[in-house]
Design an enzyme around this catalytic site. Sequence first.
Site, PDB file in Angstrom:
ATOM      1  N   CYS A 154       0.832  -1.198   0.000  1.00 40.89           N
ATOM      2  CA  CYS A 154       0.000   0.000   0.000  1.00 40.89           C
ATOM      3  C   CYS A 154       0.875   1.260   0.000  1.00 40.89           C
ATOM      4  CB  CYS A 154      -0.970  -0.041   1.174  1.00 40.89           C
ATOM      5  SG  CYS A 154      -2.343   1.133   1.024  1.00 40.89           S
ATOM      6  N   HIS A 155       0.891   2.034   1.088  1.00 37.54           N
ATOM      7  CA  HIS A 155       1.816   3.165   1.177  1.00 37.54           C
ATOM      8  C   HIS A 155       3.178   2.744   1.707  1.00 37.54           C
ATOM      9  CE1 HIS A 155      -1.972   5.479   0.867  1.00 37.54           C
ATOM     10  NE2 HIS A 155      -1.209   6.391   0.285  1.00 37.54           N
ATOM     11  N   GLU A 185      -5.370   7.415  -4.605  1.00 35.17           N
ATOM     12  CA  GLU A 185      -5.146   8.613  -3.786  1.00 35.17           C
ATOM     13  C   GLU A 185      -6.196   9.670  -4.100  1.00 35.17           C
ATOM     14  OE1 GLU A 185      -3.690   9.126  -0.741  1.00 35.17           O
ATOM     15  OE2 GLU A 185      -1.797   8.479  -1.639  1.00 35.17           O
TER      16      GLU A 185
END
Length: 254
Positions: A154-155, A185
């Site tokens: 993910c991030h 995002e």
Amino acid sequence: MSSLLAASLVGMAAAAAPTVKPSAPAPVLIVMTSHATKGSTGEPTGFYLGEVTHPLAVFQAAGIPVEFASIQGGEPPVDGLDLKDATNVRYWNDATFRQSLRTTLKLDDVKVGRYSAVFYAGGHGAVWDFPKSPAVQRVTREVYEAGRVVGAVCHGPAALVNVKLSDGKYLVAGKQVSAFTDDEERAVKLEKVVPFLLATTLEERGAKHQPAANWTAKVVVDGRLVTGQNPQSATGTAEAVRDLILARAAKPAP
């Protein structure tokens, strides 16, 4: 020598030969952000709980030990506290897990030689403190150059944007990767809040980003680099890391 005697000697030699057992896998280090707010909005963030609990469940089921670290050490801020998720509930109600969260290692203090892999959990906080952390850059480089596994979901791949190898090249240059997409995002309306768009920045570093549709699982394995797109990819990313670790552990020690 009679065939009977020859067969007997072969059998004795086989019985006397030591059994080569695969070495037990070294621990995975799961790393979490210590950043608690979404930029100037003041809204809380942190590590995304399911991107720790779901990988943890995968590793524990495979008999792979897990240790926790965060950028600052101690208890990192948590986001994504979804207690409708059975895996989250199981761990959130587990006293040992909660104590482990309260006492995470400070990443800068970590000695990477004891780990089979480093796994960067996501959560929006990661885009603020992972990229600028010298500890992230050191740990990632040392794990990768030691022939071990680097995973991120993910991030979490924000950890990779500034990592350079000893030859001065970005680790992600020329590699297939997955990460939280620019479209995702925008979908959560944070494209102007985060300090950079993760997928775009990885591409600027030379990575070959492989997006899937929003909120669908996507895992990309490029050698010993394993990346996943979003929370839906947390289990699959951990499974790919697990498979690489177990394959390495199954090889007899030299």
